[in-house]
Design a protein around this motif. Structure first.
Motif: not given
Ligand code: HEC
Length: 170
Positions: A116-117, A83, A86-87, A147-148, A127
């Motif tokens: 956010y999207s 993760c 990106c996070h 967008y994730m 969550w």
């Molecule tokens: C390639 C980049 C990327 C990776 C790798 C990634 N994420 Fe994300 N994640 C994002 C993006 C961009 C968003 C915002 C999505 C949107 O706005 O549609 C997001 C949103 C989220 C959210 C929602 C947060 C909210 O505030 O609503 C969660 C929970 C989350 N990610 C958890 C994870 C976890 C746990 C992992 C690893 C297992 C992970 N992500 C891996 C890019 C990524």
């Protein structure tokens, strides 16, 4: 068991071919028997093997509930490496994705200043641990248009572990 069966069968075929070759005396019949026997054996094996294997794997994967698992935060930290591109788990630090500090229990799309999207922003999701467990298996399935760009964690234990880790960042 199946592997042993296969081995036994193959050995039997080889023994048969060898016997035929030894008794036949001439080269030609031995070669013909060789081809036929070897072709028959592997053709039978996958037929016996395939249904058993699929039946065992598919329902097991589908029926694992979050409640049946115990997350391990230390292992989850290692899963979180996926993760990190990106996070981060520091509060107020958004990268490609929003900060995941205190994500457990928060409303989707609620980090101020993160773009956010519309799909995530308007999902109406909270969550909870259960919701994260479902979401993280296939994010695009839970929130079509997110967008994730992450395929998901297919292994249920990996999801339980990463959730246990995120809970420590409350
Ligand atoms: C390639 C980049 C990327 C990776 C790798 C990634 N994420 Fe994300 N994640 C994002 C993006 C961009 C968003 C915002 C999505 C949107 O706005 O549609 C997001 C949103 C989220 C959210 C929602 C947060 C909210 O505030 O609503 C969660 C929970 C989350 N990610 C958890 C994870 C976890 C746990 C992992 C690893 C297992 C992970 N992500 C891996 C890019 C990524």
């Amino acid at each position: 068991m199946i592997a042993t069966n296969t081995l036994v069968r193959l050995l039997a075929s080889v023994a048969l071919v060898t016997t035929v070759a030894a008794c036949g005396g001439s080269d030609k019949p031995a070669e013909t028997t060789d081809t036929t026997t070897i072709e028959t054996a592997p053709a039978e094996v996958p037929a016996a093997e395939t249904p058993a294997a699929t039946e065992a794997a598919a329902p097991a994967e589908a029926t694992v509930s979050y409640a049946s698992l115990t997350g391990d935060a230390a292992k989850g930290e290692r899963v979180f490496a996926q993760c990190k591109a990106c996070h981060v788990v520091e509060a107020g630090v958004n990268r490609v994705g929003p900060s995941l500090a205190a994500v457990v229990g928060r409303t989707a799309g609620s980090i101020e200043g993160f773009k956010y999207s519309p799909a995530n922003k308007n999902s109406g999701l909270v969550w909870t641990e259960e919701q994260l467990f479902t979401y993280l298996e296939a994010p695009q399935k839970t929130i079509p248009g997110t967008y994730m760009a992450f395929a998901g964690l297919k292994n249920p234990q990996d999801r339980a572990d990463v959730i246990a880790f995120l809970k420590t960042k409350a």
